[in-house]
Design a protein around this motif. Structure first.
Motif, PDB file in Angstrom:
ATOM      1  N   ALA A 183      33.077 -38.693  91.381  1.00  0.00           N
ATOM      2  CA  ALA A 183      33.447 -39.822  90.277  1.00  0.00           C
ATOM      3  C   ALA A 183      32.603 -40.560  90.136  1.00  0.00           C
ATOM      4  CB  ALA A 183      34.385 -39.991  91.220  1.00  0.00           C
ATOM      5  N   ILE A 184      32.222 -41.426  90.977  1.00  0.00           N
ATOM      6  CA  ILE A 184      31.359 -42.990  90.914  1.00  0.00           C
ATOM      7  C   ILE A 184      30.081 -42.455  89.845  1.00  0.00           C
ATOM      8  CG2 ILE A 184      29.092 -43.726  92.024  1.00  0.00           C
ATOM      9  CD1 ILE A 184      30.492 -43.571  95.089  1.00  0.00           C
ATOM     10  N   VAL A 185      30.001 -41.212  90.094  1.00  0.00           N
ATOM     11  CA  VAL A 185      28.229 -40.884  88.858  1.00  0.00           C
ATOM     12  C   VAL A 185      28.662 -40.336  87.247  1.00  0.00           C
ATOM     13  CG1 VAL A 185      26.516 -39.355  88.541  1.00  0.00           C
ATOM     14  CG2 VAL A 185      27.302 -39.123  90.774  1.00  0.00           C
ATOM     15  N   ASP A 186      30.053 -40.207  87.250  1.00  0.00           N
ATOM     16  CA  ASP A 186      30.795 -40.395  86.379  1.00  0.00           C
ATOM     17  C   ASP A 186      31.308 -41.803  86.120  1.00  0.00           C
ATOM     18  OD1 ASP A 186      31.547 -39.384  83.909  1.00  0.00           O
ATOM     19  OD2 ASP A 186      33.270 -39.926  85.020  1.00  0.00           O
ATOM     20  N   ARG A 187      31.152 -42.100  86.544  1.00  0.00           N
ATOM     21  CA  ARG A 187      30.981 -43.449  85.706  1.00  0.00           C
ATOM     22  C   ARG A 187      29.768 -44.291  85.450  1.00  0.00           C
ATOM     23  NH1 ARG A 187      33.365 -46.142  90.303  1.00  0.00           N
ATOM     24  NH2 ARG A 187      35.345 -45.234  90.251  1.00  0.00           N
ATOM     25  N   PHE A 188      29.124 -44.421  86.415  1.00  0.00           N
ATOM     26  CA  PHE A 188      27.355 -44.604  86.242  1.00  0.00           C
ATOM     27  C   PHE A 188      27.086 -44.590  84.804  1.00  0.00           C
ATOM     28  CE2 PHE A 188      27.940 -46.753  90.354  1.00  0.00           C
ATOM     29  CZ  PHE A 188      26.996 -47.501  90.302  1.00  0.00           C
ATOM     30  N   LEU A 189      27.173 -42.664  84.874  1.00  0.00           N
ATOM     31  CA  LEU A 189      26.701 -42.740  83.686  1.00  0.00           C
ATOM     32  C   LEU A 189      27.609 -42.903  82.398  1.00  0.00           C
ATOM     33  CD1 LEU A 189      26.496 -38.762  84.780  1.00  0.00           C
ATOM     34  CD2 LEU A 189      24.595 -40.349  83.830  1.00  0.00           C
ATOM     35  N   ALA A 190      29.021 -43.124  82.181  1.00  0.00           N
ATOM     36  CA  ALA A 190      29.325 -42.894  81.119  1.00  0.00           C
ATOM     37  C   ALA A 190      29.111 -44.830  80.513  1.00  0.00           C
ATOM     38  CB  ALA A 190      31.377 -43.596  81.425  1.00  0.00           C
ATOM     39  N   ASP A 191      28.872 -45.551  81.467  1.00  0.00           N
ATOM     40  CA  ASP A 191      28.974 -47.245  81.484  1.00  0.00           C
ATOM     41  C   ASP A 191      27.055 -47.335  81.193  1.00  0.00           C
ATOM     42  OD1 ASP A 191      31.007 -47.967  81.432  1.00  0.00           O
ATOM     43  OD2 ASP A 191      30.900 -48.150  84.016  1.00  0.00           O
ATOM     44  N   ASP A 192      26.020 -46.265  81.068  1.00  0.00           N
ATOM     45  CA  ASP A 192      24.809 -46.077  80.795  1.00  0.00           C
ATOM     46  C   ASP A 192      24.188 -47.086  81.115  1.00  0.00           C
ATOM     47  OD1 ASP A 192      24.618 -44.874  78.859  1.00  0.00           O
ATOM     48  OD2 ASP A 192      25.223 -46.084  76.576  1.00  0.00           O
ATOM     49  N   VAL A 193      24.691 -47.424  82.934  1.00  0.00           N
ATOM     50  CA  VAL A 193      23.690 -47.733  83.760  1.00  0.00           C
ATOM     51  C   VAL A 193      22.698 -46.968  84.717  1.00  0.00           C
ATOM     52  CG1 VAL A 193      23.918 -48.747  85.718  1.00  0.00           C
ATOM     53  CG2 VAL A 193      26.075 -49.063  84.683  1.00  0.00           C
ATOM     54  N   LEU A 194      23.589 -45.820  84.912  1.00  0.00           N
ATOM     55  CA  LEU A 194      22.240 -44.232  85.282  1.00  0.00           C
ATOM     56  C   LEU A 194      22.050 -43.402  84.037  1.00  0.00           C
ATOM     57  CD1 LEU A 194      21.334 -42.644  87.364  1.00  0.00           C
ATOM     58  CD2 LEU A 194      23.993 -41.168  87.212  1.00  0.00           C
ATOM     59  N   ARG A 195      20.479 -43.411  83.677  1.00  0.00           N
ATOM     60  CA  ARG A 195      19.955 -42.595  82.947  1.00  0.00           C
ATOM     61  C   ARG A 195      19.859 -41.411  83.858  1.00  0.00           C
ATOM     62  NH1 ARG A 195      16.966 -44.812  77.716  1.00  0.00           N
ATOM     63  NH2 ARG A 195      18.912 -46.037  77.247  1.00  0.00           N
ATOM     64  N   VAL A 196      19.479 -40.311  83.597  1.00  0.00           N
ATOM     65  CA  VAL A 196      19.264 -38.943  84.203  1.00  0.00           C
ATOM     66  C   VAL A 196      17.822 -38.100  83.062  1.00  0.00           C
ATOM     67  CG1 VAL A 196      19.290 -36.891  84.797  1.00  0.00           C
ATOM     68  CG2 VAL A 196      21.462 -38.096  84.762  1.00  0.00           C
ATOM     69  N   SER A 197      16.047 -38.270  84.201  1.00  0.00           N
ATOM     70  CA  SER A 197      15.195 -37.760  83.375  1.00  0.00           C
ATOM     71  C   SER A 197      14.530 -36.421  83.947  1.00  0.00           C
ATOM     72  CB  SER A 197      14.166 -38.580  83.861  1.00  0.00           C
ATOM     73  OG  SER A 197      14.123 -38.449  85.589  1.00  0.00           O
ATOM     74  N   TRP A 198      13.852 -35.773  83.197  1.00  0.00           N
ATOM     75  CA  TRP A 198      13.612 -34.801  83.593  1.00  0.00           C
ATOM     76  C   TRP A 198      11.596 -34.493  83.385  1.00  0.00           C
ATOM     77  CZ3 TRP A 198      15.970 -36.042  78.827  1.00  0.00           C
ATOM     78  CH2 TRP A 198      14.736 -36.174  77.847  1.00  0.00           C
ATOM     79  N   GLY A 199      10.908 -33.360  84.230  1.00  0.00           N
ATOM     80  CA  GLY A 199       9.294 -33.991  83.535  1.00  0.00           C
ATOM     81  C   GLY A 199       9.638 -32.145  84.334  1.00  0.00           C
ATOM     82  N   ASP A 200       8.179 -32.306  84.533  1.00  0.00           N
ATOM     83  CA  ASP A 200       7.696 -30.984  85.475  1.00  0.00           C
ATOM     84  C   ASP A 200       6.405 -30.768  86.152  1.00  0.00           C
ATOM     85  OD1 ASP A 200       5.655 -31.061  83.199  1.00  0.00           O
ATOM     86  OD2 ASP A 200       6.010 -30.140  81.874  1.00  0.00           O
ATOM     87  N   ALA A 201       5.812 -30.152  86.568  1.00  0.00           N
ATOM     88  CA  ALA A 201       5.184 -30.099  87.985  1.00  0.00           C
ATOM     89  C   ALA A 201       3.726 -30.946  87.361  1.00  0.00           C
ATOM     90  CB  ALA A 201       4.397 -28.256  87.978  1.00  0.00           C
ATOM     91  N   GLY A 202       3.349 -30.294  86.538  1.00  0.00           N
ATOM     92  CA  GLY A 202       2.361 -31.596  85.934  1.00  0.00           C
ATOM     93  C   GLY A 202       2.590 -33.091  85.107  1.00  0.00           C
ATOM     94  N   GLU A 203       3.357 -33.882  84.807  1.00  0.00           N
ATOM     95  CA  GLU A 203       4.095 -34.533  83.823  1.00  0.00           C
ATOM     96  C   GLU A 203       5.836 -35.002  84.680  1.00  0.00           C
ATOM     97  OE1 GLU A 203       2.890 -35.314  79.995  1.00  0.00           O
ATOM     98  OE2 GLU A 203       4.804 -35.420  79.702  1.00  0.00           O
ATOM     99  N   ARG A 204       6.182 -36.436  84.602  1.00  0.00           N
ATOM    100  CA  ARG A 204       7.221 -36.547  84.437  1.00  0.00           C
ATOM    101  C   ARG A 204       7.670 -37.959  84.391  1.00  0.00           C
ATOM    102  NH1 ARG A 204       7.745 -40.126  89.110  1.00  0.00           N
ATOM    103  NH2 ARG A 204       6.684 -40.135  90.632  1.00  0.00           N
ATOM    104  N   TYR A 205       9.055 -38.739  83.793  1.00  0.00           N
ATOM    105  CA  TYR A 205       9.058 -39.421  83.713  1.00  0.00           C
ATOM    106  C   TYR A 205       9.339 -40.397  84.464  1.00  0.00           C
ATOM    107  CZ  TYR A 205      12.192 -43.244  81.567  1.00  0.00           C
ATOM    108  OH  TYR A 205      13.064 -44.478  80.482  1.00  0.00           O
ATOM    109  N   ALA A 206       8.279 -42.030  83.909  1.00  0.00           N
ATOM    110  CA  ALA A 206       8.578 -42.905  85.093  1.00  0.00           C
ATOM    111  C   ALA A 206       8.847 -44.167  84.523  1.00  0.00           C
ATOM    112  CB  ALA A 206       6.913 -43.097  85.483  1.00  0.00           C
ATOM    113  N   GLY A 207       8.539 -43.962  83.077  1.00  0.00           N
ATOM    114  CA  GLY A 207       9.389 -45.172  82.984  1.00  0.00           C
ATOM    115  C   GLY A 207       9.194 -45.900  81.081  1.00  0.00           C
ATOM    116  N   PRO A 208       9.885 -46.494  80.761  1.00  0.00           N
ATOM    117  CA  PRO A 208      10.278 -46.818  78.900  1.00  0.00           C
ATOM    118  C   PRO A 208       8.224 -46.578  78.636  1.00  0.00           C
ATOM    119  CG  PRO A 208      11.807 -48.003  79.924  1.00  0.00           C
ATOM    120  CD  PRO A 208      11.398 -47.595  81.165  1.00  0.00           C
ATOM    121  N   GLY A 209       7.940 -46.127  77.936  1.00  0.00           N
ATOM    122  CA  GLY A 209       7.289 -45.882  77.384  1.00  0.00           C
ATOM    123  C   GLY A 209       5.802 -45.297  78.180  1.00  0.00           C
ATOM    124  N   CYS A 210       6.062 -44.540  79.791  1.00  0.00           N
ATOM    125  CA  CYS A 210       5.610 -43.997  80.407  1.00  0.00           C
ATOM    126  C   CYS A 210       5.235 -42.822  81.500  1.00  0.00           C
ATOM    127  CB  CYS A 210       5.396 -45.370  81.873  1.00  0.00           C
ATOM    128  SG  CYS A 210       4.959 -46.603  81.124  1.00  0.00           S
TER     129      CYS A 210
END
Length: 687
Positions: free
Chosen positions: A407-434
Motif C-alpha cells: 500500500a505504501i509503494v502504491d501511494r509513492f508510485l501514484a504520487d510520482d515520488v517513486l520511479r522504477v528503473s531497469w537495465g541489464d548486465a552491462g548498463e543500468r539507469y543511474a540518474g536523469p540523462g546518465c
C-alpha cells in the motif's frame, strides 16, 4: 650517501623568492595573480582547439615556480618577461599550436594598446565637453576606445576598426548630444557594422541583454516568455541572469545551425540559461562519506549542498543505504539524529537550492533500510524536492519479502515520488540523462538535454511515412551531438574549477511521442513504431559519432519547458499559415491556448491497459526509468499504480527474455478501482 628528499625540499624552498608584485607596462606595481596567467593559457588552449584546464594550471605553476627562483636583486618581474616565460613553457611542454595561439593573442593585445594610445593622443575639436556615462562614473569621449574594442571584441583589423570608429564619431558630433551612454555608442557601432556588411563582427560586437519590459517583468516574478516556469522563490536576479545567459548560449556557445534549430522549434536545448552547469550530477554515497555512523550520514549533507550549487536541476545519490542505514539502527524513530531528521534536512536543502535530490537504489543487501525509508517517509508526509528511484528487481524482492509495504509503494508510485528503473548486465539507469556501465564507480553528469519536436516531424511527413520521421530524427540527433561537442569544453572547465571530474554525457529527449505516433498512424497508435524511434535515439551516439567522447543517452526526465514551447511555436506557425488547431492537440475545454505536448513515454489509448503499450515501445532501450502515477491516473476509474508497474514489468521482461515472477503481492482494491481480470498482473498477459 642516500638521497635525503625532505632535506632537498627544504633547500629548494629556501631558494624560492616570495613573489608579491609585478610591474605593468605603464610602470605601476600591482599584486601578482597567477590566475591571470592561467586564464590567458586557457584562452590560448581554446583558440587552438585543445581545451585542458589541468594543463593550463600546470603551465601556470611552472611559470610561477620559475619566477620564484629568479634572482631577488632583480626586483619584481615585468609583464613582458612573464609572457615570455609562458611562451617558452608552452613550447618546451610540447604544445606549439597553443604557443602560436598565445603569441597571436599577445600581438593582438599589443596592437589594441597601440591603437588606444595613438587615438588618445589626438584630441578632436568639439569633443572636450562630450561625456560618456558608463556603468560606474562618467568618462570623456574617446574614439580610441571604440577602435580598441572593435579590435579586441570583433577582431577587426586596425584600419577597418579606425574607419568604423571615425564614422561613429561623425554621427555623434552631428547629433549635438553632450551626454551619451555606452549602450547608445554600442548601438551606433552595430548600425555602422550592419551598413558595411560585417556580419561576423556584428555578431561579436552586439551586446547581450534584455529589454526594459522584460526586466520589469522579472521584478514582478515573471519570466520573459510564458513557457519558462519560474522556480518558487526565484528573485529577479535569477530570472534576468538566466534569460541573459540563455541568449548568450544561443549566440556564442552553440553552433549557429543548432541555435537556429532551437529558435525555429525543431530542436530544443532545455534551459539554455543554465548551460554553464550540468543538468544533473550522480555520485555514490559511500565514495564521498567521511567518518562512520550518523556522523557520516549528516556530513554527507554538506557534500550534497556543495554539489547542488554545481548543477541546475538534479543531484542523484546512489546507494544511499550504505551510508544512511546506521541511522535506522542507532537512533529511535522521531529522533533528531534519525533517518527522518536526515530526510527533513535534505528536503530543506532542495528548497533552498531549487535543485531536486533523488535517492537511488541501495541494492538487495539493504532491503531492510529501503523498507524503513519508505515507512519513515510516510510518517513525515510529503517532502518537497525529494524522490526515490528503485530498480525493478529490487522492488520485486522488497514486496515479496514484505508484502505489507504494497500500500505504501502504491501511494509513492501514484504520487510520482517513486520511479522504477531497469537495465541489464552491462548498463543500468543511474540518474536523469546518465547511464552507469558495469563496474563503474565514477561521478556522472548530464551536461544538457536536447529535446526533439516529434509532432512537428510527424506532421511534415504525414500518416504512414515512418521513414521520413526516422530520417528527421537522425538529422536532429546529429545536430544534438554537434551541440554536445560545443558545450563540453565549457562544462568540463567549470566542473574542473569546482574540483569535479565526472564522466560527462548528454540527453536526447523525445517530446510529444504519443502525439507523433497518433499522426503517423492516422489516429491509431503503433507501439512498434515507438520502439523503432526510441531505439534510434538509443543508438544515436554509437551510430552517428562512435568516436565522440560524449555519449548522448535517451532520457525522459527533462523537457517540461520544451513541451510547452514546441506546442506554442507550432500553434503560432499554423496560425500564420491559416490552419486551424487540429482537435488532436487542442485543449479539452476548446480554448485556443495550445496544450503542452506529452512528456515521457505515456502512450495509453482508449481500450488498452496502462503499461502495455509502454512496455512494448520501451523494449529497445537497454536502461531507463518510468513514472507510473500519470499512467495509472490517465482515465477515470484508474488502476492502482502498483498494478500498472506489475503489468509493465511482466511485459517488459517478456520482451527482453528475462524470467519474471507471476505472483507479485498486491494491495487491496481502492474504492472505485478496476478489479477485472485484464487489470490483474498475476498471470502473463498476451500481447
Amino acid at each position: 650517501m642516500a638521497f635525503d628528499a625532505p632535506a632537498f625540499d627544504e633547500r629548494r624552498e629556501a631558494q624560492r623568492t616570495p613573489l608579491g608584485r609585478v610591474i605593468k607596462r605603464d610602470g605601476r606595481e600591482v599584486p601578482f595573480d597567477v590566475r591571470k596567467i592561467r586564464s590567458a593559457i586557457e584562452a590560448a588552449l581554446e583558440a587552438a582547439g585543445e581545451a585542458d584546464p589541468d594543463f593550463a594550471r600546470e603551465v601556470a605553476s611552472v611559470v610561477e615556480m620559475a619566477l620564484e627562483h629568479r634572482d631577488a636583486a632583480a626586483g619584481p618581474p615585468e609583464i613582458e618577461a612573464i609572457q615570455d616565460l609562458v611562451e617558452r613553457a608552452l613550447m618546451e611542454l610540447g604544445r606549439p599550436s597553443v604557443a602560436k595561439a598565445y603569441i597571436l593573442y599577445r600581438d593582438r593585445r599589443a596592437r589594441v594598446r597601440e591603437a588606444l594610445r595613438v587615438h588618445s593622443d589626438r584630441p578632436v575639436a568639439g569633443s572636450g565637453s562630450l561625456r560618456v556615462r558608463e556603468a560606474e562614473g562618467v568618462a570623456p569621449w574617446s574614439k580610441g576606445r571604440i577602435v580598441a574594442a572593435l579590435m579586441e571584441e570583433a577582431e577587426l583589423p586596425r584600419q577597418l576598426a579606425g574607419e568604423v570608429a571615425a564614422a561613429v564619431e561623425k554621427r555623434v558630433f552631428a547629433s549635438g548630444f553632450q551626454r551619451l551612454t555606452t549602450g547608445l555608442i554600442r548601438e551606433l557601432v552595430t548600425a555602422e557594422l550592419f551598413e558595411r556588411g560585417q556580419t561576423h563582427a556584428l555578431g561579436r560586437a552586439r551586446a547581450v541583454g534584455l529589454a526594459r519590459r522584460d526586466v520589469a517583468a522579472a521584478l514582478d516574478g515573471r519570466a520573459p516568455t510564458p513557457w519558462h516556469a519560474v522556480a518558487p522563490g526565484a528573485g529577479a536576479d535569477s530570472i534576468v541572469g538566466r534569460a541573459v545567459l540563455g541568449r548568450y548560449a544561443l549566440e556564442e556557445l552553440l553552433p549557429e545551425g543548432v541555435a537556429e534549430l532551437h529558435r525555429s522549434g525543431d530542436l530544443g536545448v532545455e534551459a539554455p540559461g543554465t548551460l554553464d552547469r550540468p543538468a544533473s550530477l550522480v555520485f555514490e554515497a559511500e565514495l564521498f562519506a567521511q567518518g562512520t555512523g550518523g556522523r557520516a550520514a549528516f556530513g554527507l549533507l554538506d557534500r550534497i549542498a556543495e554539489w547542488m550549487r554545481s548543477v541546475s536541476q538534479v543531484v542523484c545519490l546512489e546507494r544511499p543505504g550504505a551510508v544512511l542505514a546506521p541511522l535506522t539502527r542507532q537512533a529511535r524513530t522521531g529522533s533528531p539524529l534519525g533517518l527522518g531528521a536526515w530526510l527533513q534536512a535534505a528536503s530543506a536543502l532542495t528548497r533552498a537550492a531549487g535543485v531536486e535530490l533523488v535517492l537511488g537504489s541501495s541494492g538487495a543487501r539493504f532491503g531492510g533500510f529501503t523498507a524503513r525509508l519508505l515507512e519513515e517517509w510516510t510518517e513525515l508526509g510529503p517532502l518537497s524536492g525529494l524522490s526515490i528511484v528503485l530498480d525493478g528487481h529490487e522492488l520485486e524482492e522488497l514486496l515479496v519479502a514484505q508484502p505489507e509495504l504494497a500500500a505504501i509503494v502504491d501511494r509513492f508510485l501514484a504520487d510520482d515520488v517513486l520511479r522504477v528503473s531497469w537495465g541489464d548486465a552491462g548498463e543500468r539507469y543511474a540518474g536523469p540523462g546518465c547511464r552507469r556501465m558495469e563496474r563503474e564507480h565514477a561521478v556522472l553528469a548530464c551536461g544538457a538535454a536536447f529535446t526533439i519536436n516529434l509532432p512537428r516531424l510527424a506532421r511534415r511527413a504525414g500518416p504512414w511515412r515512418e521513414d521520413l520521421v526516422l530520417a528527421g530524427v537522425a538529422e536532429l540527433c546529429r545536430a544534438s551531438l554537434e551541440g554536445a561537442r560545443a558545450l563540453e569544453p565549457l562544462q568540463r572547465r567549470v566542473l574542473g574549477a569546482r574540483g569535479l571530474r565526472p564522466r560527462l554525457s548528454y540527453a536526447l529527449v523525445p517530446v510529444g511521442l504519443r502525439e507523433a505516433l497518433l499522426v503517423l498512424g492516422d489516429g491509431d497508435l503503433d507501439a512498434d513504431q515507438g520502439a523503432r524511434l526510441l531505439g534510434l535515439l538509443g543508438e544515436a551516439s554509437r551510430r552517428f559519432a562512435p568516436e565522440a567522447a560524449s555519449v548522448v543517452a535517451p532520457a525522459t526526465s527533462f523537457g517540461r519547458t520544451s513541451a510547452a514551447r514546441f506546442a506554442a511555436l507550432d500553434q503560432r506557425q499554423r496560425d500564420a499559415e491559416g490552419v486551424r488547431q487540429a482537435p488532436l492537440f487542442s485543449d479539452p475545454d476548446g480554448t485556443h491556448e495550445p496544450k503542452p505536448y506529452g512528456l515521457g513515454l505515456a502512450l495509453r489509448t482508449a481500450g488498452t491497459s496502462p503499461g502495455r503499450l509502454e512496455a512494448e515501445a520501451l523494449r529497445t532501450l537497454r536502461s531507463g526509468a518510468l513514472a507510473f502515477g500519470a499512467l495509472a491516473q490517465s482515465e477515470p476509474g484508474a488502476t492502482p499504480a502498483l498494478d500498472v508497474w506489475r503489468r509493465f514489468e511482466v511485459l517488459r521482461r517478456s520482451h527482453t527474455g528475462e524470467v519474471s515472477l507471476e505472483l507479485f503481492p498486491r494491495p487491496g482494491p481502492r474504492p472505485g478501482a478496476r478489479t477485472d481480470d485484464d487489470a490483474s498482473p498475476l498471470r502473463p498477459l498476451s500481447r
